[in-house]
Design a protein around this motif. Structure first.
Motif, PDB file in Angstrom:
ATOM      1  N   ASP A   1       8.850  16.062  32.679  1.00 14.77           N
ATOM      2  CA  ASP A   1       8.414  17.173  31.827  1.00 14.77           C
ATOM      3  C   ASP A   1       6.898  17.138  31.595  1.00 14.77           C
ATOM      4  OD1 ASP A   1      11.046  17.999  31.600  1.00 14.77           O
ATOM      5  OD2 ASP A   1      11.408  16.833  29.778  1.00 14.77           O
ATOM      6  N   LEU A   2       6.308  15.947  31.643  1.00 15.17           N
ATOM      7  CA  LEU A   2       4.856  15.822  31.460  1.00 15.17           C
ATOM      8  C   LEU A   2       4.077  16.181  32.711  1.00 15.17           C
ATOM      9  CD1 LEU A   2       4.509  12.456  29.486  1.00 15.17           C
ATOM     10  CD2 LEU A   2       4.372  14.771  28.575  1.00 15.17           C
ATOM     11  N   GLU A   3       4.702  16.040  33.877  1.00 13.32           N
ATOM     12  CA  GLU A   3       4.006  16.258  35.144  1.00 13.32           C
ATOM     13  C   GLU A   3       3.453  17.679  35.204  1.00 13.32           C
ATOM     14  OE1 GLU A   3       2.436  14.463  38.054  1.00 13.32           O
ATOM     15  OE2 GLU A   3       4.308  13.436  37.553  1.00 13.32           O
ATOM     16  N   PRO A   4       2.155  17.821  35.527  1.00 10.27           N
ATOM     17  CA  PRO A   4       1.564  19.161  35.629  1.00 10.27           C
ATOM     18  C   PRO A   4       2.302  20.028  36.647  1.00 10.27           C
ATOM     19  CG  PRO A   4      -0.147  17.487  35.620  1.00 10.27           C
ATOM     20  CD  PRO A   4       1.157  16.759  35.753  1.00 10.27           C
ATOM     21  N   ASP A   5       2.682  21.228  36.235  1.00 10.98           N
ATOM     22  CA  ASP A   5       3.415  22.137  37.117  1.00 10.98           C
ATOM     23  C   ASP A   5       2.504  22.685  38.212  1.00 10.98           C
ATOM     24  OD1 ASP A   5       5.730  21.836  35.596  1.00 10.98           O
ATOM     25  OD2 ASP A   5       5.099  23.426  34.200  1.00 10.98           O
ATOM     26  N   ILE A   6       3.128  23.051  39.320  1.00 13.20           N
ATOM     27  CA  ILE A   6       2.413  23.699  40.420  1.00 13.20           C
ATOM     28  C   ILE A   6       2.622  25.198  40.294  1.00 13.20           C
ATOM     29  CG2 ILE A   6       2.204  23.915  42.925  1.00 13.20           C
ATOM     30  CD1 ILE A   6       3.199  21.070  43.179  1.00 13.20           C
ATOM     31  N   THR A   7       1.553  25.948  40.206  1.00 11.13           N
ATOM     32  CA  THR A   7       1.626  27.398  40.009  1.00 11.13           C
ATOM     33  C   THR A   7       1.957  28.100  41.325  1.00 11.13           C
ATOM     34  OG1 THR A   7      -0.728  27.737  40.452  1.00 11.13           O
ATOM     35  CG2 THR A   7      -0.095  27.160  38.195  1.00 11.13           C
ATOM     36  N   ALA A   8       2.107  29.416  41.237  1.00  9.68           N
ATOM     37  CA  ALA A   8       2.405  30.214  42.431  1.00  9.68           C
ATOM     38  C   ALA A   8       1.277  30.167  43.442  1.00  9.68           C
ATOM     39  CB  ALA A   8       2.682  31.662  42.014  1.00  9.68           C
ATOM     40  N   LEU A   9       0.081  29.857  42.971  1.00 10.73           N
ATOM     41  CA  LEU A   9      -1.071  29.762  43.886  1.00 10.73           C
ATOM     42  C   LEU A   9      -1.189  28.380  44.516  1.00 10.73           C
ATOM     43  CD1 LEU A   9      -3.744  31.704  41.776  1.00 10.73           C
ATOM     44  CD2 LEU A   9      -2.359  32.555  43.690  1.00 10.73           C
ATOM     45  N   GLY A  10      -0.245  27.493  44.186  1.00  6.91           N
ATOM     46  CA  GLY A  10      -0.268  26.160  44.766  1.00  6.91           C
ATOM     47  C   GLY A  10      -1.185  25.180  44.050  1.00  6.91           C
ATOM     48  N   LYS A  11      -1.663  25.543  42.860  1.00  8.11           N
ATOM     49  CA  LYS A  11      -2.547  24.657  42.102  1.00  8.11           C
ATOM     50  C   LYS A  11      -1.809  24.074  40.900  1.00  8.11           C
ATOM     51  CE  LYS A  11      -6.814  27.042  43.378  1.00  8.11           C
ATOM     52  NZ  LYS A  11      -8.059  27.701  42.878  1.00  8.11           N
ATOM     53  N   ARG A  12      -2.302  22.972  40.397  1.00  2.56           N
ATOM     54  CA  ARG A  12      -1.694  22.315  39.248  1.00  2.56           C
ATOM     55  C   ARG A  12      -2.146  22.976  37.950  1.00  2.56           C
ATOM     56  NH1 ARG A  12       2.001  17.794  40.109  1.00  2.56           N
ATOM     57  NH2 ARG A  12       1.526  16.964  42.182  1.00  2.56           N
TER      58      ARG A  12
END
Length: 475
Positions: free
Chosen positions: A41-52
Motif C-alpha cells: 500500500d505504501l509503494e508509489p503507484d504507476i500512473t497511466a503515463l508510466g510514471k510513479r
C-alpha cells in the motif's frame, strides 16, 4: 551517510529513478516504520503515463514534520547500507535487507516499536548489494530527533548487524582516529587546478613534518615558515601576550580574491592543536641537535635511531598492558621518527615512505586526539627524530643502507603496535599498523641489493585527489 535534505519527494524520485552513479534496477520498498501498514500500500503507484506517483508516500513521511512544533530546516535523513566486496557474492533477500536496516536503525536510536512514538522511515532497494534508508527527523508526537552523533552510532550498529548475519567483512566501529578529510568543494577545486592533493592535506603533511623536527613551540613555527607555510598565531583575549593557537595557509591556494584560506591545527587533525602539541613536546624541551655534515656521522645517527626503535618495539610489547599511556607516548614519538625519515629520504617527492608514514601515524594516534605525557623512551625517540630531521637528504649508499635498517626496525615496531591495537579492540588502527609494517618491509626489500628477494608491497593510501574521484573515506 549522506547530507540531510529538505525534500523527501525529490530524494524518493531519485531513488526510484534511473540513477546517476549506477543503474537502478526494480526499485522497491523492503521495510518501513512500525504502524506504516502493508508495504504494497505504501509503494508509489504507476500512473497511466508510466510514471510513479510519490505524493501519498511523501505526505505520510512529511506529516510529523508539518505537525511538529519546531521542525528542523532540513528534516530528511538519508543513509545507505552496502555489502563489502568480500560479501557481494551473497544475494540477500528483501526481507533480510529489511530486518538488517530495522535492527541498525533501532540500535542507533532512530527506529522504535509501534508502542512508542518514533520517526517515520522507509528502506528502498534498487540494487543487489545495497539499500537506502530515508527518514524524517520529527517523531509522531511532534518532537524532533536531532540524530546527534548519528554517524558513529550507525557504524557501530552496522558492525553488530554484520556479525549477527554472518557477513565476512565486518567494518569495525569508528574510533575517531582518522584525520579530517577535505570537503568535496576542496577536492573539486584541486581537480580543477590540477593539484595532486588538496591544500588541507598538504598543510597537514607539512605541519606533521615540522612537529616531528621541532623541540618546542618557537622552533615549530620557524620550521613551518621555512617550509613555505603562512602561519598566524592566535592570542588570548584576556592576556594578549599568551598564544593560545595557530592557523596555517598555503601561498597561492587562496580565494579568488587572493586571500589565504586558513586552517587551524584542529581542522587538520585532532592531535595537532597547540595545547596538545605542547603536551606532546613536554617540559623542558630537549636541546636541538646540531647538523650532521659528514656521512659517517649520519650513518652513526641512523644506527642510534634504529637501536632506539628496536628498544621501543620491545618496550611496547612488554609494557602496553600495564602502562598504556607510556606505550601511547612511545608510539606517537615513533610516528614522528618515521615522518622525519621519510622527509630525509624522499624530500618533497612524497613517495612510498611518506605514504607509509601517513598510515603509521593513523595507527599511532590516540583516541579523540588525546595526547599522553612523554616518557623517557618517547624523549629518546623524539631526539632521534630531530637528529634525522637536521641531517639533510639521505643519498649515498652507506646512508641508504643505514636508513633501510631503521625502516626494518620501524616495521618491527609497527608489528608490536598492531598487537597492542588488536588487544585494545581498536581494529581500524590495528589494520593501519599491519598495512604500515607490510609497506615498510616492501620499501626495504625493493631498495636492497638484487641478491635479496623483494617482499610483496602492500597497498597504501593514495593522494586525496586521484583522477576524477575522491579517495574513499577512512573511518
Amino acid at each position: 551517510m549522506h547530507r540531510r535534505g529538505a525534500r523527501v519527494g525529490g530524494l524518493l524520485r531519485y531513488l526510484y529513478g534511473p540513477g546517476k552513479q549506477e543503474e537502478h534496477i526494480n526499485p522497491r520498498l523492503v521495510a518501513a516504520w512500525d504502524g506504516a501498514g502493508d508495504l504494497a500500500d505504501l509503494e508509489p503507484d504507476i500512473t497511466a503515463l508510466g510514471k510513479r506517483d510519490f505524493r501519498k508516500l511523501t505526505t505520510l513521511l512529511e506529516e510529523p514534520v508539518r505537525a511538529g512544533a519546531r521542525p528542523p530546516a532540513k528534516p530528511v535523513w538519508h543513509c545507505s547500507m552496502r555489502l563489502a566486496p568480500e560479501d557481494r557474492d551473497r544475494v540477500l533477500t528483501d526481507g533480510t535487507w529489511g530486518r538488517m536496516a530495522r535492527e541498525m536503525l533501532t540500535e542507533a536510536g532512530l527506529a522504535t516499536d509501534a508502542e512508542e512514538p518514533g520517526l517515520r522511515w522507509v528502506v528502498v532497494r534498487h540494487n543487489d548489494d545495497h539499500v537506502h534508508i530515508v527518514a524524517t527527523l520529527v517523531r509522531e508526537d511532534g518532537r524532533t530527533n536531532w540524530a546527534r552523533n548519528d554517524y558513529p552510532k550507525c557504524v557501530k550498529a552496522t558492525y553488530n548487524v554484520a556479525r549477527r548475519y554472518g557477513l565476512r567483512r565486518q567494518v569495525p566501529p569508528a574510533d575517531r582516529t582518522a584525520h579530517r578529510r577535505p570537503h568535496p568543494v576542496e577536492v573539486s577545486k584541486a581537480r580543477r587546478k590540477g593539484w595532486s592533493t588538496t591544500p588541507r592535506d598538504e598543510l597537514r603533511k607539512r605541519v606533521r613534518a615540522a612537529v616531528a623536527a621541532a623541540s618546542g613551540e618557537k622552533e615549530f613555527v620557524d620550521r613551518l615558515r621555512e617550509s613555505g607555510v603562512l602561519v598566524r598565531l592566535r592570542h588570548s583575549t584576556t592576556n594578549p601576550d599568551q598564544v593560545t593557537g595557530y592557523a596555517v595557509a598555503l601561498p597561492g591556494a587562496g580565494t579568488s580574491a587572493g586571500e589565504p584560506i586558513w586552517f587551524s591545527g584542529g581542522r587538520l587533525a585532532p592531535d595537532l592543536t597547540l595545547p596538545k602539541l605542547r603536551q606532546r613536546w613536554g617540559e623542558p624541551p630537549p636541546v636541538r641537535q646540531p647538523g650532521l655534515t659528514t656521512r659517517a656521522a649520519r650513518v652513526a645517527a641512523l644506527g642510534k635511531a634504529a637501536e632506539a626503535a628496536n628498544s621501543a618495539a620491545e618496550e611496547i610489547r612488554r609494557t602496553a598492558s600495564i602502562d598504556p599511556a607510556g606505550a601511547q607516548a612511545t608510539a606517537t614519538a615513533a610516528a614522528d621518527l618515521l615522518t622525519s625519515l621519510a622527509r630525509a629520504r624522499e624530500g618533497e617527492r612524497r613517495g612510498a615512505l611518506h605514504r607509509a608514514a601517513e598510515v603509521f601515524d593513523r595507527a599511532a594516534r590516540d583516541l579523540n586526539g588525546r595526547t599522553c605525557q612523554p616518557t623517557s623512551r618517547a624523549y629518546e625517540l623524539g631526539a632521534m627524530s630531530r637528529l634525522v630531521a637536521v641531517m639533510g637528504r639521505i643519498s649515498g649508499d652507506e646512508d641508504t643502507y643505514a636508513a633501510l635498517r631503521l625502516v626494518l626496525k620501524l616495521a618491527k615496531l609497527a608489528d608490536a603496535l598492531e598487537q597492542v591495537r588488536a588487544a585494545q579492540q581498536r581494529l581500524h588502527q590495528a589494520e593501519a599498523a599491519r598495512a604500515a609494517a607490510t609497506a615498510l618491509r616492501a620499501i626495504a626489500g625493493a631498495t636492497r641489493p638484487p641478491v635479496t628477494v623483494p617482499l610483496t608491497p602492500a597497498v597504501t593510501p593514495g593522494p586525496t585527489v586521484k583522477n576524477d574521484r575522491r579517495a574513499p573515506r577512512s573511518r
